[in-house]
Design a protein around this motif. Structure first.
Motif, PDB file in Angstrom:
ATOM      1  N   ALA A  84      41.746  58.860  42.122  1.00 15.03           N
ATOM      2  CA  ALA A  84      43.212  58.846  42.088  1.00 15.03           C
ATOM      3  C   ALA A  84      43.753  57.424  42.219  1.00 15.03           C
ATOM      4  O   ALA A  84      44.697  57.038  41.517  1.00 15.03           O
ATOM      5  N   CYS A  85      43.158  56.622  43.101  1.00 16.38           N
ATOM      6  CA  CYS A  85      43.607  55.243  43.274  1.00 16.38           C
ATOM      7  C   CYS A  85      43.324  54.421  42.022  1.00 16.38           C
ATOM      8  O   CYS A  85      44.155  53.602  41.604  1.00 16.38           O
ATOM      9  N   ALA A  86      42.156  54.625  41.423  1.00 21.98           N
ATOM     10  CA  ALA A  86      41.818  53.905  40.198  1.00 21.98           C
ATOM     11  C   ALA A  86      42.783  54.248  39.080  1.00 21.98           C
ATOM     12  O   ALA A  86      43.249  53.361  38.332  1.00 21.98           O
ATOM     13  N   ASN A  87      43.116  55.517  38.946  1.00 26.51           N
ATOM     14  CA  ASN A  87      44.076  55.927  37.912  1.00 26.51           C
ATOM     15  C   ASN A  87      45.466  55.360  38.187  1.00 26.51           C
ATOM     16  O   ASN A  87      46.198  54.988  37.260  1.00 26.51           O
ATOM     17  N   ALA A  88      45.844  55.292  39.466  1.00 24.51           N
ATOM     18  CA  ALA A  88      47.163  54.766  39.818  1.00 24.51           C
ATOM     19  C   ALA A  88      47.283  53.295  39.436  1.00 24.51           C
ATOM     20  O   ALA A  88      48.355  52.839  39.001  1.00 24.51           O
ATOM     21  N   LEU A  89      46.202  52.524  39.597  1.00 27.73           N
ATOM     22  CA  LEU A  89      46.242  51.106  39.223  1.00 27.73           C
ATOM     23  C   LEU A  89      46.408  50.934  37.718  1.00 27.73           C
ATOM     24  O   LEU A  89      46.989  49.940  37.263  1.00 27.73           O
ATOM     25  N   GLN A  90      45.913  51.891  36.950  1.00 25.60           N
ATOM     26  CA  GLN A  90      46.119  51.841  35.496  1.00 25.60           C
ATOM     27  C   GLN A  90      47.539  52.282  35.135  1.00 25.60           C
ATOM     28  O   GLN A  90      48.159  51.733  34.215  1.00 25.60           O
ATOM     29  N   ALA A  91      48.055  53.251  35.881  1.00 27.10           N
ATOM     30  CA  ALA A  91      49.413  53.738  35.605  1.00 27.10           C
ATOM     31  C   ALA A  91      50.476  52.728  36.018  1.00 27.10           C
ATOM     32  O   ALA A  91      51.557  52.668  35.424  1.00 27.10           O
ATOM     33  N   VAL A  92      50.186  51.918  37.038  1.00 30.09           N
ATOM     34  CA  VAL A  92      51.120  50.895  37.523  1.00 30.09           C
ATOM     35  C   VAL A  92      50.388  49.545  37.483  1.00 30.09           C
ATOM     36  O   VAL A  92      49.968  49.023  38.518  1.00 30.09           O
ATOM     37  N   PRO A  93      50.204  48.973  36.309  1.00 25.46           N
ATOM     38  CA  PRO A  93      49.343  47.784  36.174  1.00 25.46           C
ATOM     39  C   PRO A  93      49.830  46.566  36.949  1.00 25.46           C
ATOM     40  O   PRO A  93      49.017  45.721  37.324  1.00 25.46           O
ATOM     41  N   ASP A  94      51.128  46.469  37.220  1.00 28.76           N
ATOM     42  CA  ASP A  94      51.625  45.313  37.982  1.00 28.76           C
ATOM     43  C   ASP A  94      51.118  45.306  39.414  1.00 28.76           C
ATOM     44  O   ASP A  94      51.128  44.260  40.077  1.00 28.76           O
ATOM     45  N   ALA A  95      50.674  46.468  39.895  1.00 27.70           N
ATOM     46  CA  ALA A  95      50.165  46.549  41.263  1.00 27.70           C
ATOM     47  C   ALA A  95      48.657  46.307  41.324  1.00 27.70           C
ATOM     48  O   ALA A  95      48.094  46.214  42.416  1.00 27.70           O
ATOM     49  N   ASN A  96      48.024  46.195  40.174  1.00 26.05           N
ATOM     50  CA  ASN A  96      46.580  45.940  40.129  1.00 26.05           C
ATOM     51  C   ASN A  96      46.372  44.430  40.174  1.00 26.05           C
ATOM     52  O   ASN A  96      45.986  43.794  39.193  1.00 26.05           O
ATOM     53  N   ALA A  97      46.641  43.847  41.340  1.00 25.37           N
ATOM     54  CA  ALA A  97      46.731  42.393  41.428  1.00 25.37           C
ATOM     55  C   ALA A  97      46.204  41.883  42.761  1.00 25.37           C
ATOM     56  O   ALA A  97      46.126  42.620  43.747  1.00 25.37           O
ATOM     57  N   VAL A  98      45.861  40.583  42.773  1.00 26.10           N
ATOM     58  CA  VAL A  98      45.379  39.918  43.987  1.00 26.10           C
ATOM     59  C   VAL A  98      46.132  38.599  44.169  1.00 26.10           C
ATOM     60  O   VAL A  98      46.673  38.029  43.210  1.00 26.10           O
ATOM     61  N   TRP A  99      46.159  38.126  45.399  1.00 19.63           N
ATOM     62  CA  TRP A  99      46.811  36.862  45.741  1.00 19.63           C
ATOM     63  C   TRP A  99      45.800  35.738  45.609  1.00 19.63           C
ATOM     64  O   TRP A  99      44.715  35.783  46.181  1.00 19.63           O
ATOM     65  N   ALA A 100      46.140  34.696  44.849  1.00 20.77           N
ATOM     66  CA  ALA A 100      45.219  33.584  44.593  1.00 20.77           C
ATOM     67  C   ALA A 100      45.805  32.255  45.025  1.00 20.77           C
ATOM     68  O   ALA A 100      45.748  31.265  44.309  1.00 20.77           O
ATOM     69  N   GLY A 101      46.393  32.218  46.208  1.00 24.32           N
ATOM     70  CA  GLY A 101      46.875  30.965  46.781  1.00 24.32           C
ATOM     71  C   GLY A 101      48.217  30.533  46.251  1.00 24.32           C
ATOM     72  O   GLY A 101      49.237  30.636  46.936  1.00 24.32           O
ATOM     73  N   ASP A 102      48.252  30.047  45.010  1.00 26.12           N
ATOM     74  CA  ASP A 102      49.516  29.604  44.417  1.00 26.12           C
ATOM     75  C   ASP A 102      49.867  30.414  43.181  1.00 26.12           C
ATOM     76  O   ASP A 102      50.708  30.009  42.386  1.00 26.12           O
ATOM     77  N   ARG A 103      49.201  31.560  43.014  1.00 29.11           N
ATOM     78  CA  ARG A 103      49.487  32.427  41.869  1.00 29.11           C
ATOM     79  C   ARG A 103      48.976  33.833  42.143  1.00 29.11           C
ATOM     80  O   ARG A 103      48.247  34.076  43.112  1.00 29.11           O
ATOM     81  N   ILE A 104      49.355  34.748  41.271  1.00 28.87           N
ATOM     82  CA  ILE A 104      48.896  36.140  41.342  1.00 28.87           C
ATOM     83  C   ILE A 104      48.001  36.409  40.136  1.00 28.87           C
ATOM     84  O   ILE A 104      48.334  36.004  39.017  1.00 28.87           O
ATOM     85  N   LEU A 105      46.875  37.057  40.373  1.00 28.35           N
ATOM     86  CA  LEU A 105      45.990  37.455  39.283  1.00 28.35           C
ATOM     87  C   LEU A 105      46.150  38.952  39.047  1.00 28.35           C
ATOM     88  O   LEU A 105      45.923  39.762  39.953  1.00 28.35           O
ATOM     89  N   LYS A 106      46.558  39.330  37.845  1.00 28.34           N
ATOM     90  CA  LYS A 106      46.679  40.740  37.483  1.00 28.34           C
ATOM     91  C   LYS A 106      45.407  41.174  36.774  1.00 28.34           C
ATOM     92  O   LYS A 106      45.068  40.656  35.715  1.00 28.34           O
ATOM     93  N   LEU A 107      44.705  42.120  37.389  1.00 29.86           N
ATOM     94  CA  LEU A 107      43.443  42.590  36.827  1.00 29.86           C
ATOM     95  C   LEU A 107      43.682  43.709  35.821  1.00 29.86           C
ATOM     96  O   LEU A 107      44.645  44.467  35.944  1.00 29.86           O
ATOM     97  N   LYS A 108      42.806  43.802  34.854  1.00 30.54           N
ATOM     98  CA  LYS A 108      42.898  44.884  33.875  1.00 30.54           C
ATOM     99  C   LYS A 108      42.032  46.079  34.261  1.00 30.54           C
ATOM    100  O   LYS A 108      42.474  47.212  34.146  1.00 30.54           O
ATOM    101  N   PRO A 109      40.795  45.875  34.742  1.00 30.05           N
ATOM    102  CA  PRO A 109      40.005  47.033  35.191  1.00 30.05           C
ATOM    103  C   PRO A 109      40.435  47.502  36.570  1.00 30.05           C
ATOM    104  O   PRO A 109      41.025  46.743  37.339  1.00 30.05           O
ATOM    105  N   SER A 110      40.143  48.750  36.879  1.00 26.19           N
ATOM    106  CA  SER A 110      40.388  49.288  38.220  1.00 26.19           C
ATOM    107  C   SER A 110      39.109  49.162  39.032  1.00 26.19           C
ATOM    108  O   SER A 110      38.217  50.009  38.945  1.00 26.19           O
ATOM    109  N   ASP A 111      39.010  48.086  39.804  1.00 19.10           N
ATOM    110  CA  ASP A 111      37.857  47.854  40.679  1.00 19.10           C
ATOM    111  C   ASP A 111      38.289  48.177  42.104  1.00 19.10           C
ATOM    112  O   ASP A 111      39.083  47.438  42.699  1.00 19.10           O
ATOM    113  N   VAL A 112      37.769  49.270  42.651  1.00 16.78           N
ATOM    114  CA  VAL A 112      38.227  49.795  43.938  1.00 16.78           C
ATOM    115  C   VAL A 112      37.149  49.595  45.001  1.00 16.78           C
ATOM    116  O   VAL A 112      35.996  50.011  44.825  1.00 16.78           O
ATOM    117  N   ALA A 113      37.526  48.952  46.104  1.00 15.46           N
ATOM    118  CA  ALA A 113      36.610  48.749  47.231  1.00 15.46           C
ATOM    119  C   ALA A 113      36.768  49.898  48.224  1.00 15.46           C
ATOM    120  O   ALA A 113      37.876  50.408  48.426  1.00 15.46           O
TER     121      ALA A 113
END
Length: 442
Positions: A279-308
């Motif tokens: 469900a979480c993996a599907n949600a990241l695909q449905a809301v792609p702007d939330a599939n992201a990480v903080w990279a210091g001075d920028r945001i990286l938006k990921l395309k795959p759903s990699d769930v820890a």
């Protein structure tokens, strides 16, 4: 000329490790690819292979030694025609170049004489000069940060010019450019990078408080030190906010029972956690702007759903990552999660199996916890805390009170990456998927 075998960096963030066990002895002949030793990092025990062939002429660091810095000489390899007599004449000297890891590790936990106690927080990031990394031990970086020293102005006396504790202890703040004129850090993250974060009472202060009580001192291993440093950094530098929802599980539990009955012949048994991952993996695909990480001075938006997924082990935890979780069937997710969890408990995961991902899940429902707030594991944008499914009275769609199995979840969100409305959208998709689980099979 004899070749130094150096302590390897077995992960991108590794700076030191424990030489747990030698798999060879002096005089052994080794070929490229042969196993030389077992190295313990903060997360796992990994095997170290030879890259050259030759004879082990001398072992410089005994097994069981902790705090061995990356790139420290740990052994000497002799080529054809060389003997142990050649070791002493090997230029900078494998035998003389290797520092004493035990002493360094011991010093790391003791305050320097006539100095303020050294902070036990995470060492500041490795500094650079003219774009090149300045090599310095974590302890040297912490002392330099506490004393306001510029490492680019200090000459290292360690192997290959590495700056060690003695170099910064002897240096004076006046020997380096004054830092008092520098502007104050603009954010908590800037303070973290300069080592200025508060870390609580000093060790000596706490020991005095309990001097008249019986206690046992528990030595911190690499994993516990890393957990303490990373989660302290996370709570002090990440602007957490929390979104909470209740999820009715009755439809999911019914579907799970039917699927497990059909999969019984294949030896597959799905858990509720498998559905949550999907469900979480599907949600990241449905809301792609939330599939992201903080990279210091920028945001990286990921395309795959990699769930820890957090896995508790003795003395700590791992967060193995299931890559492309949205593309995998529930049975494939279940098998992969069981494998990762089993190897995590044995500390046999490779670094690439527990690093990465943009989103994490921490499930304490199996321990009877109704609800809790999880700490974000940087650089992730969010983590879902999952509580137990409990039977409760709820008001149905027809307005009548009925009994349902309800699970409480809390989404901890990094506000730098995900705003409130976006986080609410992600959580809504997760709830919809779990309350209407057939959608996961489409």
């Amino acid at each position: 000329m004899p070749t130094e075998i150096l302590m390897p960096a077995l992960s991108p963030t590794m700076e030191e490790g424990t030489l747990a066990k030698w798999l060879v002895k002096e005089g052994d002949t080794v070929q490229s690819g042969d196993l030389l030793a077992e190295i313990e990092t903060d997360k796992a025990t990994m095997e170290f292979e030879a890259v050259d062939e030759g004879v082990i002429g001398k072992i410089l660091v005994p097994e069981g030694t902790e705090g061995v810095q990356v790139n420290t000489a740990i052994a000497v390899l002799l080529e054809e025609g060389e003997s142990a007599d050649d070791i002493g004449s090997a230029g900078s000297g494998a035998g003389s170049a290797a520092p004493a890891p035990k002493a360094e590790a011991k010093d790391d936990s003791a305050p320097a004489k006539a100095e303020a106690p050294v902070s036990e927080s995470k060492a500041p990031a490795a500094p650079k000069k003219d774009g090149e990394r300045i090599f310095a031990s974590p302890l040297a970086r912490r002392i330099a940060a506490d004393k306001g020293l510029d490492l680019s102005q200090i000459e290292g006396s360690g192997p290959k010019g590495r700056i060690v504790k003695a170099d910064v202890i002897d240096a004076k703040a006046s020997d380096t450019p004054a830092k008092s004129a520098a502007p104050a850090p603009a954010s908590a993250q800037a303070q973290a990078q300069t080592g200025a974060m508060p870390t609580g009472p000093a060790t000596e202060t706490v020991l005095k408080m309990y001097a008249d009580r019986d206690f046992e001192e528990v030595k911190l291993d690499g994993m516990r030190k890393t957990i303490a440093a990373r989660l302290t950094e996370a709570k002090q530098t990440i602007p957490h906010f929390y979104l909470r929802r209740d999820i009715k599980l009755d439809a999911l539990l019914k579907l799970r029972g039917e699927m497990n009955k059909g999969l019984e012949s294949r030896g597959v048994k799905l858990s509720v956690n498998d559905y949550i991952i999907k469900a979480c993996a599907n949600a990241l695909q449905a809301v792609p702007d939330a599939n992201a990480v903080w990279a210091g001075d920028r945001i990286l938006k990921l395309k795959p759903s990699d769930v820890a997924v957090a896995v508790a082990i003795e003395g700590g935890l791992f967060t193995p990552v299931i890559r492309d979780a949205d593309k995998k069937s529930l049975s494939a997710l279940s098998a992969e999660m069981k494998d990762l969890a089993s190897r995590a408990r044995d500390r046999k995961l490779a670094p690439q199996e527990y690093q990465g991902g943009s989103f994490a899940i921490s499930n304490l429902g199996m321990f009877g916890i109704d609800n809790f707030d999880a700490v974000i594991n940087p650089p992730h944008g969010a983590i879902l805390a999952v509580g137990a499914g409990v039977k409760k009275p709820v008001v149905g769609a027809d307005g009548q009170v009925e009994v349902a199995t309800v699970m409480s979840v809390t989404l901890s969100v990094d506000h730098r990456v995900i705003d409130g409305a976006l986080g609410a959208e992600v959580l809504k998709v997760i709830v919809d998927q779990l309350e209407n689980p057939l959608a996961m099979l489409a």
